[in-house]
Design an enzyme around this catalytic site. Structure first.
Site, PDB file in Angstrom:
ATOM      1  N   LYS A  89       0.814  -1.208   0.000  1.00 17.34           N
ATOM      2  CA  LYS A  89       0.000   0.000   0.000  1.00 17.34           C
ATOM      3  C   LYS A  89       0.856   1.270   0.000  1.00 17.34           C
ATOM      4  O   LYS A  89       0.382   2.345  -0.356  1.00 17.34           O
ATOM      5  CB  LYS A  89      -0.969  -0.032   1.167  1.00 17.34           C
ATOM      6  CG  LYS A  89      -1.839  -1.308   1.119  1.00 17.34           C
ATOM      7  CD  LYS A  89      -3.220  -1.089   1.526  1.00 17.34           C
ATOM      8  CE  LYS A  89      -4.183  -2.212   1.193  1.00 17.34           C
ATOM      9  NZ  LYS A  89      -3.799  -3.552   1.631  1.00 17.34           N
TER      10      LYS A  89
HETATM   11  C1  LIG Z   1      -4.576  -4.677   1.175  1.00 18.61           C
HETATM   12  C2  LIG Z   1      -3.827  -5.965   1.098  1.00 18.61           C
HETATM   13  C3  LIG Z   1      -4.229  -6.985   0.237  1.00 18.61           C
HETATM   14  C4  LIG Z   1      -5.475  -6.875  -0.614  1.00 18.61           C
HETATM   15  O1  LIG Z   1      -5.337  -5.927  -1.637  1.00 18.61           O
HETATM   16  P1  LIG Z   1      -6.642  -5.357  -2.390  1.00 18.61           P
HETATM   17  O2  LIG Z   1      -6.138  -4.262  -3.241  1.00 18.61           O
HETATM   18  O3  LIG Z   1      -7.556  -4.872  -1.298  1.00 18.61           O
HETATM   19  O4  LIG Z   1      -7.243  -6.484  -3.142  1.00 18.61           O
HETATM   20  C5  LIG Z   1      -3.444  -8.118   0.154  1.00 18.61           C
HETATM   21  N1  LIG Z   1      -2.335  -8.265   0.913  1.00 18.61           N
HETATM   22  C6  LIG Z   1      -1.931  -7.313   1.781  1.00 18.61           C
HETATM   23  C7  LIG Z   1      -0.723  -7.546   2.594  1.00 18.61           C
HETATM   24  C8  LIG Z   1      -2.657  -6.131   1.888  1.00 18.61           C
HETATM   25  O5  LIG Z   1      -2.256  -5.181   2.743  1.00 18.61           O
END
Ligand SMILES: *Cc1c(COP(=O)(O)O)cnc(C)c1O
Length: 490
Positions: A113
């Site tokens: 993220k």
């Molecule tokens: C947010 C997240 C996901 C999921 O990603 P999306 O974009 O919501 O599908 C998967 N793995 C981790 C470690 C995350 O932080």
């Protein structure tokens, strides 16, 4: 390049406006009016660029109201060595012939993220100027664990912004919680919600939908904006690393330019995988996107059958960032495949009955580009152990779901196209569960135990967390979320 709402395509806004508002006023999400295409020649040229330059190239195609120079200024700060100390922000790793991993956890909060949330503050503060917005932006976010911390880290002490994060109490890992409640910065707030992620997300959506509250905030000089992946400025930077990964494989001589690869993405809100799908639609040679889910397998069923049905038990798993029953970004895919009126109808059905059926034609379109697989916690743990024993490589619980899904895909389809598992978090973020998977004693200090067991150093952003002061220990009922935000802004 303009953006339209998924629920009313007669509404047309600039990129800056889409980024400032986050959600469209009709409840829809903003999507680009048309998808820019990138030729193979251009992809080959991109392979020469470093990450910040490549990012500016890709972003510029979607952000007509930002210049390439302006964007390059942003990407050079967002993806600097200070933020991403690895040799490149998104390194690729080969486990085995045709088996690759794209490491997206080398940033300041150790999850993918960071790619979007290091960038979003630049995009947003610039968008505020472009749109003549003088009120202060209040970033309001519900998190399943990683978004919250990445957003806090991105927006901490950014002038003209405040940020408030809700997380489900008991729904995030101990380390994720510590990362958030010890956040520095004068413009930040964090609070637990009694309930699961969907409760927190629903509560936040209700606050966004409260016209009276919006008016009052406006009188006080604030407006609400979102750092969730419903904001286009959140999704867009994620398109970049699909290109960078592809270019890196070409540069390493693993594939020839133009050759197709498969991406397998651990999925929750459908943001990351959708960014990949956009890259594919732009011209990146991708054969298939494998959507990997944990025991919350609503997307697996949807991609296999065309029926989205959230009326099912909610499971708390060891991959909490994927514990989601309503994947918001799917709405963008539906819009791209069947337009605003049908999308609006599906979303109305989803909120009334908890279910919708996209029908055969749309389902066929989805099944052509996506494949779905899921696994439970036992299979997740077994995969972590197996990858460690076989390759001496440590993966986190989310990445493990994808590492398991890609093997299911290979067996079930017989397709051995080179495949990239998108690795979304550092295993140290989920140290206790990773220790358990490896049969290592986690003890009092799972980070230290995991580090000792594997002989790998704990990433710097995660060490010393428990000695930092806890600044935010509040817990609220679902019904009191609005009052909590109101109090934060007093
Ligand atoms: C947010 C997240 C996901 C999921 O990603 P999306 O974009 O919501 O599908 C998967 N793995 C981790 C470690 C995350 O932080």
């Amino acid at each position: 390049m303009y953006y339209r709402s998924t629920r009313d395509s007669s509404r047309r806004v600039t990129a800056a406006q889409a980024i400032v508002s986050g959600l469209a006023p009709d409840g829809g999400l903003f999507v680009p009016e048309e998808l820019p295409s990138i030729s193979l020649r251009e992809i080959e040229a991109m392979a020469e660029l470093d990450y910040p330059k490549l990012a500016a190239e890709v972003l510029a195609r979607y952000l007509g109201d930002y210049s390439v120079g302006e964007l390059l200024g942003f990407t050079e700060k967002a993806y600097s060595k200070a933020k991403f100390p690895a040799e490149t922000p998104a390194p690729v790793v080969e486990l085995d012939k045709g088996r690759y991993l794209l490491e997206l956890f080398r940033g300041p909060t150790c999850a993918f993220k960071d790619f979007a949330l290091q960038m979003l503050p630049f995009l947003l503060t610039s968008a505020l100027k472009k749109t003549g917005e003088t009120r202060e932006a209040v970033i309001l976010t519900a998190t399943s664990g990683d978004t919250g911390k990445a957003a806090l880290e991105g927006f901490a002490d950014v002038p003209g912004t405040r940020i408030f994060v809700f997380y489900p109490s008991g729904g995030v890992s101990a380390i994720q919680r510590l990362q958030m409640v010890t956040q520095r910065g004068d413009n930040v707030g964090v609070c637990a919600v009694k309930g699961n992620f969907d409760d927190a997300q629903t509560g936040v959506k209700q606050i966004f939908g409260d016209a009276e509250f919006a008016e009052e905030l406006s009188r006080r000089g604030f407006f609400l904006s979102s750092a969730n992946s419903i904001n286009w400025g959140r999704l867009l930077p994620q398109i970049v690393y699909y290109f960078s990964a592809y270019c890196d494989y070409v540069n390493a001589g693993k594939i020839a330019a133009g050759e197709e690869i498969v991406f397998c993405v651990p999925t929750g809100n459908f943001g990351n995988i959708l960014a990949g799908w956009f890259a594919g639609r732009m011209g990146l040679p991708v054969k298939r996107f494998v959507c990997a889910s944990n025991a919350n397998d609503v997307l697996t069923e949807f991609i296999r059958t065309g029926v989205y049905n959230k009326n099912r038990p909610f499971h708390l798993t060891i991959s909490p960032s994927m514990d989601i029953l309503v994947s918001s970004n799917l709405e963008r895919l539906l819009y791209m495949l069947c337009g605003d009126q049908q999308t609006k109808a599906f979303m109305a059905q989803l909120s009334a009955e908890g279910r919708y059926d996209v029908g055969e034609a749309v389902h066929a379109g989805i099944a052509k580009r996506f494949y779905a697989a899921c696994c439970d916690d036992d299979a997740t743990r077994a995969r972590i152990d197996r990858v460690w024993k076989q390759y001496g490589y440590l993966i986190d619980t989310h990445t493990a779901v994808a590492a398991e899904a890609i093997e299911q895909y290979r067996v079930q389809t017989g397709d051995d196209t080179p495949a990239v598992v998108v690795s979304t978090a550092s295993p140290f973020k989920f140290a206790a569960d990773v220790c358990a998977a490896l049969g290592a004693e986690a003890g009092e200090d799972p980070l230290a135990s995991l580090s000792a067991f594997c002989g790998i150093q704990t990433p710097a952003p995660l060490s010393g967390l428990d000695s930092r002061p806890v600044r935010f220990d509040g817990v609220t009922d679902k019904a009191d979320m609005l009052a909590t935000v109101d109090a934060f802004l007093r």
